[in-house]
Write an enzyme that holds these catalytic residues in place. Structure first.
Site, PDB file in Angstrom:
ATOM      1  N   ASP A  78      27.498  26.523  -5.878  1.00  0.00           N
ATOM      2  CA  ASP A  78      26.141  26.662  -5.339  1.00  0.00           C
ATOM      3  C   ASP A  78      25.945  25.575  -4.284  1.00  0.00           C
ATOM      4  O   ASP A  78      26.729  24.629  -4.222  1.00  0.00           O
ATOM      5  CB  ASP A  78      25.121  26.494  -6.481  1.00  0.00           C
ATOM      6  CG  ASP A  78      23.853  27.304  -6.236  1.00  0.00           C
ATOM      7  OD1 ASP A  78      23.639  27.759  -5.114  1.00  0.00           O
ATOM      8  OD2 ASP A  78      23.067  27.467  -7.207  1.00  0.00           O
ATOM      9  N   ASP A 108       0.820  -1.225   0.000  1.00  0.00           N
ATOM     10  CA  ASP A 108       0.000   0.000   0.000  1.00  0.00           C
ATOM     11  C   ASP A 108       0.852   1.273   0.000  1.00  0.00           C
ATOM     12  O   ASP A 108       0.334   2.379   0.078  1.00  0.00           O
ATOM     13  CB  ASP A 108      -0.948   0.008   1.204  1.00  0.00           C
ATOM     14  CG  ASP A 108      -0.202  -0.004   2.535  1.00  0.00           C
ATOM     15  OD1 ASP A 108       1.052  -0.031   2.518  1.00  0.00           O
ATOM     16  OD2 ASP A 108      -0.871   0.023   3.583  1.00  0.00           O
ATOM     17  N   ARG A 153      14.805  23.937   0.783  1.00  0.00           N
ATOM     18  CA  ARG A 153      14.571  25.201   0.084  1.00  0.00           C
ATOM     19  C   ARG A 153      13.195  25.785   0.395  1.00  0.00           C
ATOM     20  O   ARG A 153      12.909  26.905   0.026  1.00  0.00           O
ATOM     21  CB  ARG A 153      14.741  25.000  -1.430  1.00  0.00           C
ATOM     22  CG  ARG A 153      16.197  24.801  -1.830  1.00  0.00           C
ATOM     23  CD  ARG A 153      16.358  24.442  -3.279  1.00  0.00           C
ATOM     24  NE  ARG A 153      15.865  23.099  -3.561  1.00  0.00           N
ATOM     25  CZ  ARG A 153      15.792  22.573  -4.773  1.00  0.00           C
ATOM     26  NH1 ARG A 153      16.177  23.272  -5.811  1.00  0.00           N
ATOM     27  NH2 ARG A 153      15.343  21.344  -4.939  1.00  0.00           N
ATOM     28  N   THR A 170      17.580  21.068 -11.175  1.00  0.00           N
ATOM     29  CA  THR A 170      17.337  20.860 -12.605  1.00  0.00           C
ATOM     30  C   THR A 170      18.521  21.311 -13.454  1.00  0.00           C
ATOM     31  O   THR A 170      18.558  21.068 -14.657  1.00  0.00           O
ATOM     32  CB  THR A 170      16.117  21.664 -13.074  1.00  0.00           C
ATOM     33  OG1 THR A 170      16.431  23.062 -12.924  1.00  0.00           O
ATOM     34  CG2 THR A 170      14.874  21.332 -12.273  1.00  0.00           C
ATOM     35  N   LYS A 201      20.359  37.002 -10.562  1.00  0.00           N
ATOM     36  CA  LYS A 201      19.374  35.968 -10.930  1.00  0.00           C
ATOM     37  C   LYS A 201      18.017  36.322 -10.320  1.00  0.00           C
ATOM     38  O   LYS A 201      17.937  36.738  -9.169  1.00  0.00           O
ATOM     39  CB  LYS A 201      19.839  34.616 -10.388  1.00  0.00           C
ATOM     40  CG  LYS A 201      18.808  33.491 -10.477  1.00  0.00           C
ATOM     41  CD  LYS A 201      19.394  32.167  -9.988  1.00  0.00           C
ATOM     42  CE  LYS A 201      18.468  31.460  -9.044  1.00  0.00           C
ATOM     43  NZ  LYS A 201      18.959  30.183  -8.532  1.00  0.00           N
TER      44      LYS A 201
HETATM   45  C1  R5P Z   1      18.499  28.162  -4.847  1.00  0.00           C
HETATM   46  O1  R5P Z   1      18.250  28.948  -3.938  1.00  0.00           O
HETATM   47  C2  R5P Z   1      19.593  27.148  -4.732  1.00  0.00           C
HETATM   48  O2  R5P Z   1      20.674  27.653  -4.036  1.00  0.00           O
HETATM   49  C3  R5P Z   1      20.018  26.655  -6.095  1.00  0.00           C
HETATM   50  O3  R5P Z   1      20.542  27.723  -6.842  1.00  0.00           O
HETATM   51  C4  R5P Z   1      18.859  26.046  -6.832  1.00  0.00           C
HETATM   52  O4  R5P Z   1      18.226  25.124  -6.010  1.00  0.00           O
HETATM   53  C5  R5P Z   1      19.299  25.362  -8.095  1.00  0.00           C
HETATM   54  O5  R5P Z   1      18.169  24.843  -8.730  1.00  0.00           O
HETATM   55  P1  R5P Z   1      18.186  24.472 -10.274  1.00  0.00           P
HETATM   56  O6  R5P Z   1      19.345  23.552 -10.490  1.00  0.00           O
HETATM   57  O7  R5P Z   1      16.878  23.753 -10.509  1.00  0.00           O
HETATM   58  O8  R5P Z   1      18.288  25.735 -11.026  1.00  0.00           O
END
Ligand code: R5P
Length: 300
Positions: A227, A36, A103, A232, A201
């Site tokens: 980062d 389930d 996030r 994605t 950005k």
């Molecule tokens: C956003 O605040 C994070 O620090 C990353 O920049 C973000 O999660 C990246 O996401 P993606 O690869 O989907 O652009």
């Protein structure tokens, strides 16, 4: 007090490595999903007395993988904590190499849940002693807890790896203004006075679409775009494209948590990255840097 480590289903290799670094015994778990969809987990021991009066370290990442999505990983974590508390562990320390939902730490649109904060509140309410999370998206989420909370810094381990690749004349580039302080801290691990720059950005909170702009002085420089998360790959790919347009030489796409969802790897390489570098908080091909030693040092 005797210490043991429980290797969660989502951190099997990393968990064993941390136990080895600490020189302590470890046990794994038995886990499955019922027909389930409910999760099942037991700690793989025959005698519950094995846990009593011990300091227990549980290691469980909560990123999705082929064997479980992030919701299952979180449920498994709660089950492990519940089990060891019931079996009278003396101290319970949790290591979450990657915190899912990290996030969702702000309200972007009316009616949302600040779910990252809720996860921390739930863990805290279970009577854990220490909570270690690697490079959490927003450290504010770790404030106001009864348990001790520690954000584990991945930057030295990542910088050491990049240095070993022979990168020269480095500029560290942040993909947005909010990541500049983080990038400055990262740059200090290379050497003093490494330049740090950033692109502007903006993300549309409704569609998730990003727009990025900026022209930086990157001619013939080796660029480290850093980062916390690659999801994605949209943010990273756009920053790479702009870096190339600004004259960059080699480009290293670096993130602590390289989730590499959908066609992220293709997008990043097609944009011009020479290498994608992540850590083993997420178990995939980009996990070139192990956090085992760093995590073990925090736990010592
Ligand atoms: C956003 O605040 C994070 O620090 C990353 O920049 C973000 O999660 C990246 O996401 P993606 O690869 O989907 O652009």
């Amino acid at each position: 007090m005797n210490r043991i480590l429980i290797v969660g289903p989502a951190s099997q290799i990393l968990g064993v490595k941390i136990a080895q670094e600490l020189g302590i015994e470890y046990v794994n778990t038995e886990f499955k999903t019922f027909p389930d969809g409910e999760n099942y987990l037991r700690i793989n021991i025959e005698d519950e007395g094995f846990i009593a009066d011990k300091e227990v370290i549980i290691v469980q990442s909560t990123g999705s993988s082929t064997s479980g999505n992030q919701n299952s990983r979180l449920i498994e974590l709660l089950m492990m904590i519940d089990s060891v508390k019931r079996m009278q562990a003396k101290k319970v320390n949790i290591v979450i190499p990657y915190l899912a939902y990290g996030r969702q730490d702000k309200i972007f649109r009316p009616g949302e849940s600040q779910f990252a904060n809720l996860i921390i509140r739930i863990l805290d309410s279970m009577g854990i002693d220490e909570l270690y999370i690697v490079d959490i998206h927003a450290t504010e989420v770790l404030e106001d807890t009864f348990c001790k909370t520690i954000n584990i810094d991945s930057m030295k381990a990542l910088a050491d790896y990049i240095k070993s690749l022979g990168a020269k004349d480095i500029v560290v580039v942040a993909p947005d203004k909010g990541a500049v302080e983080r990038s400055k801290a990262f740059a200090r691990h290379f050497r003093d006075n490494i330049p740090v720059d950033y692109f502007e950005k903006k993300r549309d909170v409704n569609t998730g679409e990003i727009a990025m702009s900026g022209k930086l002085s990157l001619k013939n420089k080796d660029i480290v775009i850093s980062d916390d998360i690659i999801a994605t790959g949209g943010t990273m790919a756009t920053a790479i494209k702009l870096s190339k347009e600004s004259g960059a030489n080699r480009i290293y796409a670096v993130a602590t948590h390289a989730l590499l969802l959908q066609n992220a790897k293709y997008r990043i390489l097609a944009a011009g990255a020479d290498e994608i570098i992540g850590t083993d908080t997420i178990d995939n091909e980009a996990a070139k840097v192990s956090m085992a030693k760093t995590i073990a040092n925090y736990l010592k």
